[in-house]
Design an enzyme around this catalytic site. Sequence first.
Site, mmCIF file in Angstrom:
data_model
loop_
_atom_site.group_PDB
_atom_site.id
_atom_site.type_symbol
_atom_site.label_atom_id
_atom_site.label_comp_id
_atom_site.label_asym_id
_atom_site.label_seq_id
_atom_site.Cartn_x
_atom_site.Cartn_y
_atom_site.Cartn_z
ATOM 1 N N ASP A 1 39.193 39.620 40.128
ATOM 2 C CA ASP A 1 40.187 39.439 38.753
ATOM 3 C C ASP A 1 41.042 38.772 40.440
ATOM 4 O OD1 ASP A 1 40.572 37.829 37.063
ATOM 5 O OD2 ASP A 1 42.142 40.107 36.183
ATOM 6 N N SER A 2 41.845 37.697 39.165
ATOM 7 C CA SER A 2 42.933 37.123 39.794
ATOM 8 C C SER A 2 43.923 38.005 39.688
ATOM 9 C CB SER A 2 43.441 35.562 39.364
ATOM 10 O OG SER A 2 43.260 35.696 38.215
ATOM 11 N N CYS B 1 36.241 37.584 36.124
ATOM 12 C CA CYS B 1 37.527 36.208 36.100
ATOM 13 C C CYS B 1 36.992 34.665 35.815
ATOM 14 C CB CYS B 1 38.001 35.862 37.443
ATOM 15 S SG CYS B 1 39.521 34.219 37.792
ATOM 16 N N GLU C 1 49.620 40.212 29.139
ATOM 17 C CA GLU C 1 50.493 40.853 29.802
ATOM 18 C C GLU C 1 51.730 41.233 29.537
ATOM 19 O OE1 GLU C 1 49.828 40.169 33.139
ATOM 20 O OE2 GLU C 1 47.742 39.139 33.034
ATOM 21 N N CYS D 1 37.534 34.286 28.226
ATOM 22 C CA CYS D 1 39.136 34.716 29.404
ATOM 23 C C CYS D 1 38.837 36.643 28.982
ATOM 24 C CB CYS D 1 40.141 34.141 28.537
ATOM 25 S SG CYS D 1 41.292 35.168 29.808
ATOM 26 N N HIS E 1 40.701 38.628 29.845
ATOM 27 C CA HIS E 1 42.163 39.337 28.831
ATOM 28 C C HIS E 1 41.477 39.323 27.599
ATOM 29 C CE1 HIS E 1 44.886 37.589 32.507
ATOM 30 N NE2 HIS E 1 45.714 38.758 32.225
#
Lengths: 271, 271
Positions: free
Chosen positions: A9-10, A72, A151, A184, A186
């Site tokens: 993943d990024s 991702c 985040e 996504c 996240h």
Amino acid sequence: MKQPIGVIDSGVGGLTVVHELMRQLPKEPLIYLGDTARCPYGPRTEEEVKQFTWEMVRFLLGKNIKMLVIACNTATAFTIKDLQKELDIPVIGVIKPGARAAIKSTENNYIGVIGTEGTVRSGAYSYALRKIKSDIEVISLACPSFVPMVEKGVLDGPEAKQVVENALAPILEHDKMDTLILGCTHYPLLKDTIQEVVGKKIIVISSSEETARETSTTLDIHQIANHDDHMPPHQFYATGDLDIFIEITEKIFKDSNFEVLTIKHADLQNI
Amino acid sequence: MKQPIGVIDSGVGGLTVVHELMRQLPKEPLIYLGDTARCPYGPRTEEEVKQFTWEMVRFLLGKNIKMLVIACNTATAFTIKDLQKELDIPVIGVIKPGARAAIKSTENNYIGVIGTEGTVRSGAYSYALRKIKSDIEVISLACPSFVPMVEKGVLDGPEAKQVVENALAPILEHDKMDTLILGCTHYPLLKDTIQEVVGKKIIVISSSEETARETSTTLDIHQIANHDDHMPPHQFYATGDLDIFIEITEKIFKDSNFEVLTIKHADLQNI
């Protein structure tokens, strides 16, 4: 087959896929690599995303992985075709599993997709959905406020609810939508809040859960699953600051009962 | 690839898988073969089930199928390994897709399975579930009254509810069960009634829906999906009485908007 599954993943979003892999496939050892030093990939050029992804893939190939999961959306959109063509191990991304789950779930063919600006702009979900079923109506919305909030560790409570309510308002005007894809990696961390905001009538699809499910199918088709309870421990790598990475990892896996993890720095320049 | 997907069943139960395949994969032409003349397979010996299944498979191989779906639990349990080994096309059954969906869905690892006596006795679901996740607790129950009721066309209303309530009473005593697999391809026709009886807190998994979903994944992995909207019409075959078969087919597909079907008699003795 006790070789590990590689997950890239990024940054940290792909850890939601790892969480689901551990839950749905507890006999599979995993190696995770997050390119936290160069995150986010969203605003980067296609060339950069391809180069960075190939660097991650080469790192994991050196660890003898038996399968690759691109956890991702941006990397999936830009690299999956090349990777599936070039590598001699199975490769899956996060887009098609979510698309297939949404097709299974929808009763009226109105499917919503939320993701980063890059993912929404790429039209990757619309393409994947309509390639299978032409009469799907796709309602897409970019939610750029979600990733920074996640985040920061804000996953629920009044602040999260307010941000989610504001962001989703435009998509909720489409009263026909009966299924919503979290496009996504996240966003599954906000799933409870998102479900609360959209209401119980809308089925919320986590691409992380669905990717783990399709990893299971893929291992089975290729006959490379591990069925032995004794397996090597998982390994986590990140290219950036390890303190922040460990903090987020602890948050995501706080309720999990998995084996002690190896968390190390990965240097992609010297493979 | 415009070649059809072959679907076999001991009778009409597999039509629920066909219904889901048409809904989730509307660009895929299908050939269905129901061995209605020799249904049910449940009480038959392993040798008989193997022989009958191979006869059906040879019939469909003569129709140039690109993939085989065994839409029958008994036939899956007894033949899938041989078929996957012997045929050079992908073969999937109905057991693993339901098992994987249940593993995704359960939050406490207590999974119920209802099916015919043969399926429950075979332990095929417990084996499939625990092979992936050792700590799954499986609560199994045979519901021999369901198939005859479905074959009579009683799918809802007070009679169906009463039969389902009586049959499911023993499994509902297990208050930890959070997921219930419908381990028989007839049962999705009773899904609404079953969901009403078990309550909203228990997630009911239709192995027909999940098998269609994994057919999609399998076509994708083998790169044999059809993406063209123009395709040949579906073909249905039955070995027994066509009048009853057509009547049941019309009932299952009454709300569907699919292309006119070819329904013919299949003579498996003269292939």
